[in-house]
Design an enzyme around this catalytic site. Structure first.
Site, PDB file in Angstrom:
ATOM      1  N   ARG A   1       0.813  -1.220   0.000  1.00 22.21           N
ATOM      2  CA  ARG A   1       0.000   0.000   0.000  1.00 22.21           C
ATOM      3  C   ARG A   1       0.845   1.269   0.000  1.00 22.21           C
ATOM      4  O   ARG A   1       0.656   2.165  -0.824  1.00 22.21           O
ATOM      5  CB  ARG A   1      -0.937   0.026   1.198  1.00 22.21           C
ATOM      6  CG  ARG A   1      -1.762   1.311   1.293  1.00 22.21           C
ATOM      7  CD  ARG A   1      -2.604   1.349   2.555  1.00 22.21           C
ATOM      8  NE  ARG A   1      -3.574   0.277   2.595  1.00 22.21           N
ATOM      9  CZ  ARG A   1      -4.735   0.299   1.942  1.00 22.21           C
ATOM     10  NH1 ARG A   1      -5.053   1.353   1.206  1.00 22.21           N
ATOM     11  NH2 ARG A   1      -5.557  -0.710   2.025  1.00 22.21           N
ATOM     12  N   GLU A  36     -12.149 -10.281  -4.569  1.00 24.71           N
ATOM     13  CA  GLU A  36     -11.984  -9.218  -5.575  1.00 24.71           C
ATOM     14  C   GLU A  36     -11.571  -9.827  -6.910  1.00 24.71           C
ATOM     15  O   GLU A  36     -12.097  -9.459  -7.967  1.00 24.71           O
ATOM     16  CB  GLU A  36     -10.903  -8.223  -5.126  1.00 24.71           C
ATOM     17  CG  GLU A  36     -11.373  -7.131  -4.207  1.00 24.71           C
ATOM     18  CD  GLU A  36     -10.253  -6.162  -3.868  1.00 24.71           C
ATOM     19  OE1 GLU A  36     -10.478  -5.315  -2.993  1.00 24.71           O
ATOM     20  OE2 GLU A  36      -9.165  -6.270  -4.467  1.00 24.71           O
TER      21      GLU A  36
END
Length: 700
Positions: free
Chosen positions: A230, A292
């Site tokens: 991230r 996802e």
């Protein structure tokens, strides 16, 4: 050492610096990641930065190149990473930096990258181990190096602990550098990280043909394992996409709540044109990421969503066959979901399918920002491929676009080349320039499309256009000039190291080219400057050898776009001057009942008005007004069109006759001046003779 920064500042303004910044860093630790990004960010802001491009070769002395670079750099950035002190070369470099700071007034900015400043200051941890080794080998130098580490760590700097996005931290460093340079004698520069949306010029937004509102809510959806990437790789990728005006969905930390993928993420996946999947070491540990992935592949099947896998320090076979860390993760899931084996099977199938897509693989030993640039390039092309079909080009221009592109890269991609596109008004020059822009823009560091140079230079002046060019390339609002000469100097100073695409549309004066793109040596290698104009002589005068003459520049086929079916009927379309200077989207005539002859008359009258614009101001204004009055008449006929053509030709002939008379008068004036000059010389000669004779007579 607090006085080290301040004591040298006043003297720094008296020295001319070859570089703005010198970066000292440990190559194996940060070259291809953090320091590579930092170097890129500084260069993009026009900051002249020295960074060694290869790993340093060990030796007893600092190489002469580095010593000279240190002495001639205004600011020294020292990136202290875990093993910085392992290298004696870097310790010598650090001592040299502090020495130059005392002598010449350089500013030293320490960056503590995943390192506590106390470890550097007091030589603890990895720094203590490194210094212990050096004391055995370099007994005389070790005390100097210890003092250099202590003094550098006592200076004000920035500390990165990994709890924020790297790109945001790099922006902080860049702001600090810009603030230091602003106080010096260099041109004032203010931080402006985002391109100003109100910029009065054809920037990426106004000339780009895609729009998030046409079909998709987002251009890109990022799927990634937060704890892996991230704040580093994925954060930098997100920034790069955003900076290129690519609308990207990246989930906030709090979106993953509960046992199932959130509705917000499902809607984001469905509403995205492209899905980028960052497969990192622990990606498969997360059931949210796997859900996802399944949803992304469903959208690929149902909506033809573009899937782009990125294997970040992961072998593709580990993902495809679920081996290594992926095998371990799936084994845990099989144990956890014993009662729902179909779920685990879906995840395995999704991993296998996703790994079979063509994608990118990053294994280190290369600059991350260059790797990310490749990803951004593919994404940009995919978006533009969908949004700008060839059928939207006006009829007859597609082949010409291909020829112009070939001319631009006729001898490779290096060097700096200027290319001219010449044609009459309304022949499609701007449309071709727009098409070229979309085709090749991704190959350049920065882009600037200056439309309507002729009109805007008359309205706002050349300084205004120079400032637009600078602000567009560097995305800053305060890098401005107040005169043409200053603008030329600033453009040359900041653009010499950048590979840019510069398009100057509708140029009609040599002064415009001299102010905006004087010579090839103004720009970095690989730069292309494209100029559209009605005046071929202007291109020749500026030394431009690559000139494309528009085919059939008077042909109506270059102005009338192809017709298309709408609700089963053929609807005529016309490319107007407003459309040519803006979007490439077809514009439907409001009055579809206007007969063909009237359309042709309107088009021809507009073309005539553009030709008349080349006459002197008073004549052009008269003719243009006359043409507009006829255009506004709804009952215009072909007869009126012919009369207008005759009048235009008459005026042109009259102007040519006047020009000829003017040249004759100028020739007569030159002849009279020559006669007067000869007569005056003869008079002086006679006067001298008379005076001499008079004196001789008196003497006698």
């Amino acid at each position: 050492m607090a006085t080290l920064q301040a004591s040298g500042h006043s003297s720094s303004t008296l020295k001319e610096w070859e570089f703005d910044v010198f970066i000292s860093f440990r190559g194996p630790e940060t070259r291809y990641g953090f320091t590579g990004y930092l170097h890129k960010a500084l260069c993009e802001r026009g900051i002249r930065t020295f960074m060694d491009l290869e790993d340093l070769i060990s030796g007893n002395k600092i190489q002469q190149t580095f010593a000279r670079a240190i002495e001639s750099s205004r600011i020294a950035i020292v990136v202290f990473s875990e093993h910085y002190a392992d290298t004696s070369f870097l310790l010598r470099e650090l001592a040299k930096l502090l020495e130059c700071s005392q002598r010449f007034g350089q500013f030293v900015l320490p960056i503590f990258y995943y390192v506590d400043p106390g470890e550097v200051r007091h030589q603890r941890g990895s720094f203590e181990k490194a210094m212990a080794v050096h004391e055995e080998r370099f007994k005389d130098k070790a005390p100097i190096w210890r003092a250099a580490l202590r003094d550098a760590a006592n200076l004000s700097g920035l500390h990165y602990k990994g709890d924020e996005f790297e790109y945001e931290f790099i922006e902080k460093i860049t702001k600090q550098v810009l603030a230091i340079l602003k106080e010096d004698t260099l041109p004032a520069v203010a931080d402006y990280p985002v391109r100003p949306e109100s910029q009065v010029q054809a920037s990426f937004d106004s000339s780009s043909s895609f729009s998030v509102s046409r079909q998709y809510q987002y251009h890109v959806f990022l799927s990634f394992r937060g704890c892996d990437t991230r704040f580093r790789f994925t954060g930098s990728l997100f920034k790069a996409l955003r900076d290129n005006k690519i609308h990207t969905f990246m989930d906030d930390v709090g979106l993953h709540r509960g046992n199932d993928i959130s509705r917000t993420l499902i809607e984001a996946i469905k509403g995205s044109r492209i899905a980028i999947i960052v497969f990192s070491k622990n990606y498969a540990d997360s059931t949210y990421c796997l859900d996802e992935l399944v949803k992304i592949l469903e959208c690929h099947e149902s909506d033809d969503q573009f899937v782009l896998p990125v294997f970040y320090e992961v072998d593709t076979n580990d993902v495809r066959r679920q081996t290594g860390s992926y095998g371990e993760a799936m084994a845990k899931h099989e144990e956890k979901f014993k009662d729902d084996k179909s779920k685990v099977q879906k995840w395995k199938h999704a991993l296998h399918e996703a790994a079979n897509f063509t994608g990118f693989c990053f294994k280190g030993k290369k600059y991350e920002h260059e790797f990310i640039a490749k990803i951004v390039g593919v994404v940009s092309k995919e978006i533009k491929r969908v949004a700008l079909p060839v059928a939207d080009y006006p009829v007859g221009l597609e082949s010409q676009v291909s020829k112009v592109k070939s001319l631009i890269f006729s001898d490779g991609y290096d060097g700096v080349h200027m290319v001219g596109i010449h044609g009459n008004g309304g022949s499609g020059k701007t449309t071709i320039a727009h098409a070229i822009y979309h085709l090749i823009a991704n190959s350049f560091e920065s882009i600037c499309f200056l439309e309507n140079v002729r009109e805007n230079s008359y309205k706002h002046g050349l300084v205004h256009l120079q400032n637009i060019l600078l602000s567009n390339i560097f995305e800053r609002k305060n890098l401005k000039s107040t005169s043409i000469e200053q603008g030329i100097s600033t453009i040359r100073h900041w653009l010499q190291q950048k590979k840019i695409l510069l398009i100057l549309d509708d140029v009609d004066k040599i002064e415009q080219l001299q102010a905006l793109a004087g010579k090839p040596d103004w720009f970095g290698r690989g730069t292309r400057v494209i100029i559209t104009t009605r005046d071929r002589h202007l291109l020749v005068c500026h030394g431009i050898e690559r000139i494309y003459e528009l085919e059939n520049s008077n042909s109506q086929s270059n102005i009338i776009a192809s017709t298309r079916k709408d609700n089963g009927e053929q609807v005529g379309e016309k490319i107007t001057s407003e459309q040519v200077n803006g979007s490439l989207e077809p514009l439907v005539l409001e009055d579809t009942n206007l007969d063909r002859s009237k359309q042709l008359s309107v088009i021809q009258a507009e073309s005539n008005a553009q030709v008349i614009g080349q006459l002197n101001e008073s004549q052009a204004e008269t003719c243009h007004t006359h043409s507009l009055e006829r255009i506004e008449n709804a009952n215009i006929t072909l007869k009126v069109k012919e009369e207008l053509e005759v009048k235009d030709l008459s005026l042109c002939a009259e102007l040519a006759s006047l020009e000829e008379k003017k040249r004759e008068l100028e020739e007569q004036i030159r002849a009279l001046k020559a006669e007067i000059s000869d007569f005056t010389a003869e008079r002086h000669l006679l006067s001298g003779k008379e005076l001499y004779s008079s004196l001789m007579m008196e003497k006698c």
